[in-house]
Design an enzyme around this catalytic site. Structure first.
Site, short mmCIF file in Angstrom:
data_model
loop_
_atom_site.label_atom_id
_atom_site.label_comp_id
_atom_site.label_asym_id
_atom_site.label_seq_id
_atom_site.Cartn_x
_atom_site.Cartn_y
_atom_site.Cartn_z
CG HIS B 164 -1.72 1.19 1.46
ND1 HIS B 164 -3.04 1.29 1.10
CD2 HIS B 164 -1.40 2.40 1.98
CE1 HIS B 164 -3.50 2.49 1.42
NE2 HIS B 164 -2.51 3.18 1.94
CD GLU B 165 2.14 3.38 3.67
OE1 GLU B 165 2.34 4.45 3.08
OE2 GLU B 165 1.16 3.19 4.40
CG HIS B 168 0.29 6.09 -0.59
ND1 HIS B 168 -0.79 6.71 -1.17
CD2 HIS B 168 -0.16 5.60 0.58
CE1 HIS B 168 -1.84 6.59 -0.38
NE2 HIS B 168 -1.49 5.90 0.69
CD GLU B 250 -4.91 6.19 2.32
OE1 GLU B 250 -4.18 5.26 2.66
OE2 GLU B 250 -4.49 7.32 2.03
#
Lengths: 185, 426
Positions: B164-165, B168, B250
């Site tokens: 997930h990071e 980003h 997100e």
């Protein structure tokens, strides 16, 4: 006079267009090569880890000679592989041998608790995952590149400068395909 | 993938442009009040002069001031924004030797995402489970995770969070959060300073407003009211813009994580554990940096309606449901379908990224077992100590001693068997 200018302009446009496609093809091919080298790095890492693994486990598993031999043999075969398809096959076999080995480890609770073994195990898990993710990214790149070389109009430029399509890094064994990730944690 | 990054960049530019407009308008309106031509800060005789209708130079000065402030903040945060944030969270750099698993997981995801470099890995000594990514570009990014997170998740779940990071970073959200955060910061700063100065100056010398020449005074008063309203409304607007986009990102990072790991259940399981965690909220987090974290670092949700608009993150339960209902594949298209199914909203994935990709889910390997929670927490604690240069000793009676680096004496007594042990020389 005017038609001449129009023709000249069209020619220049065409050349610019071809140059653009050519450059993007070269870029894609380099990306494919780069992601292949990523896989290569990880495969080497895996090969380097295996002696370590065998060394740590040997003392605990004296009755599993066959498993060790299978791994060592698969490793030397994989290290000798030349082409992409050959490497896919050999690495698939090595992966299979490793997961068999890990199944056997389940029967040795002492080994499973050994700190050194745990460390090697984490490294191996990490390496297996790296290989599968590198393969994933390599195959994505190959797909992208192959599409470009086969689709109109870029296929014309690709043919002109003989960009040939690349092989996917597939795993040969079906068991490995079902469980592409070796998870020991 | 590239389509998504391109669409993200475009959205960032639009949002930044909107925020610039808000910032400059605010500067203009506030500046106008200080216009000496109609100004209440000037002596009376000048106020009655007909210069009131002349060009409003002070407004432009206000604009220039706002732009300068923004520019300075921008330079500061560009040169050292990630360090400021990491230092504020007390994050410690981790290497492979100290925490092989975390490091391996980060490298795996770096390979999957095809990033040019491995992000620096940081560990935050905080029991609240959370994680964030920061930096300017994929080449110089950092990922930080809290000790609480590492103590709770199994490998697959950790992989989900890191993915997930990594998304980003890959989607350039880290740059966007930095830029938009500064913009938001400048707007809030200007309006706060203005409102406060208004409050105090109006308490000190109320006469100024009432005793002007009639027309000029009235114009001034109207200007003032407009400025006050602008100073109240502008930050709210900026917040809403910021939050709306960060919520969307997100979801997109969740979609990216599913695509990178090929295993949505990893992230779903992690989110579930984080949501059910009773730890207090993260110490070093504020409203502006909140969108950087994987889950909202603020626990207390106010009334449902309000938090829908102002929250930086979508509800966790919804994110989990979306991830778990992805059964056919893990492409952005699959995530988008799943999103529509759960929320009944239109898709959040930019149309350009919705091309059909045929990516199958990865089957779970041997069922990843959760280790004993206390055992895992203890390991993470030991790693924290190792990073902080604690010395580890084992007494002959079997007790493990962990000696802090600022321990002065060169001998230590074992608390169990009372043996005196020599410390190794430093």
């Amino acid at each position: 006079m005017t038609p001449l200018i129009v023709i000249a302009a069209a020619l220049v446009l065409l050349i610019v267009f071809v140059i653009g496609i050519y450059n993007s093809l070269v870029g894609l091919r380099n990306q494919v090569d780069n992601s292949w080298s990523q896989i290569d790095v990880q495969l080497k890492r895996r090969h380097d880890l295996i002696p370590n693994l065998v060394e740590t486990a040997k003392g605990y598993m004296q009755h599993e000679r066959g498993t060790f031999e299978a791994i060592t043999e698969a490793r030397s075969k994989a290290m000798g592989a030349k082409s992409v398809s050959e490497a896919s096959k050999a690495e698939g076999a090595l992966g299979e041998a490793l997961s068999k080995f890990m199944l056997v480890v389940e029967n040795y609770p002492d080994l499973k608790a050994n700190q050194n073994f745990l460390a090697v195990q984490e490294e191996l898990t990490g390496t297996e995952n790296r290989i599968s993710f590198a393969r994933q990214s390599y195959n994505d790149q190959v797909l992208f590149f192959n599409n470009k070389t086969q689709m109109f109009p870029s296929n014309m430029v690709a043919n002109m400068f003989s960009f040939s399509k690349r092989d996917f890094f597939e795993l040969e064994s079906s068991t490995e395909r079902e469980v592409p990730k070796v998870s020991f944690s | 993938m590239w389509e998504l990054i391109r669409a993200n960049k475009r959205n960032s530019v639009i949002l930044m442009a909107l925020m610039v407009v808000v910032l400059l308008l605010l500067g203009y309106v506030i500046g106008s009040i200080f216009d000496p031509a109609g100004g209440f800060l000037m002596p009376r005789q000048q106020m009655q002069s007909p210069r009131v209708i002349q060009t409003n130079y002070a407004g432009f000065w206000g604009m220039a001031f706002a732009a300068t402030l923004w520019f300075i903040l921008m330079i500061v945060s560009f040169s050292s924004g990630d360090h400021i944030l990491l230092n504020a969270s007390n994050a410690k750099l981790v290497t492979h030797d100290e925490y092989p698993q975390l490091f391996n997981v980060v490298e795996e995801m770096k390979i999957a995402a095809g990033l040019p470099a491995i992000p620096k890995v940081y560990l935050i000594p905080d029991p609240a489970p959370n994680a964030f990514a920061t930096g300017r570009s994929p080449k110089s990014a950092s990922v930080a995770v809290t000790a609480g997170l590492l103590g709770r998740l199994n490998r697959d779940q950790l992989q989900g969070v890191i993915a997930h990071e990594m998304s980003h970073i890959l989607h350039r959200d880290i740059l966007y959060v930095t830029l938009a955060g500064i913009m938001l910061g400048s707007i809030v700063l200007i309006s706060q300073v203005f409102l406060r100065s208004m409050f105090y100056s109006s308490m000190g010398s109320r006469r100024r407003y009432s005793s002007g020449g009639k027309n000029a005074g009235q114009a001034q008063l109207i200007m003032l009211v407009i400025a006050i309203i602008a100073a109240i409304v502008a930050p709210i607007m900026a917040y809403l813009l910021y939050f709306a986009l960060s919520r969307k990102r997100e979801y997109l990072a969740d979609a990216g994580a599913a695509r990178l790991t090929r295993y949505p259940e990893g992230l779903a399981g992690a989110l579930e554990k984080i949501a059910g965690d009773p730890s207090p909220q993260l110490a070093a987090a504020n409203k502006v940096t909140a969108p950087m974290y994987i889950v909202n670092p603020f626990k207390k949700a106010r009334s449902m309606k309000l938090s829908d608009l102002t929250s930086t993150h979508p509800p966790i339960s919804e994110r989990i449901k979306i991830l778990r209902s992805m059964s056919s594949g893990v492409s952005f298209k699959d995530y988008s379908d799943s999103y529509t199914r759960i929320t009944h909203h239109k898709t959040i994935v930019p149309a350009a990224a919705l091309t059909k990709e045929d990516i199958a889910l990865r089957q779970a390997g041997a069922e990843a077992k959760d280790k004993q929670r206390t055992e895992q927490m203890r390991q993470v604690g030991d790693i924290m100590r190792k990073i902080n240069q604690f010395v580890f000793l084992t007494c002959l009676c079997g007790l493990k001693l962990k000696i802090p680096p600022n321990f002065k004496s060169d001998k230590v007594q074992c608390p169990r068997c009372k043996r005196i042990i020599d410390l190794p020389a430093k």
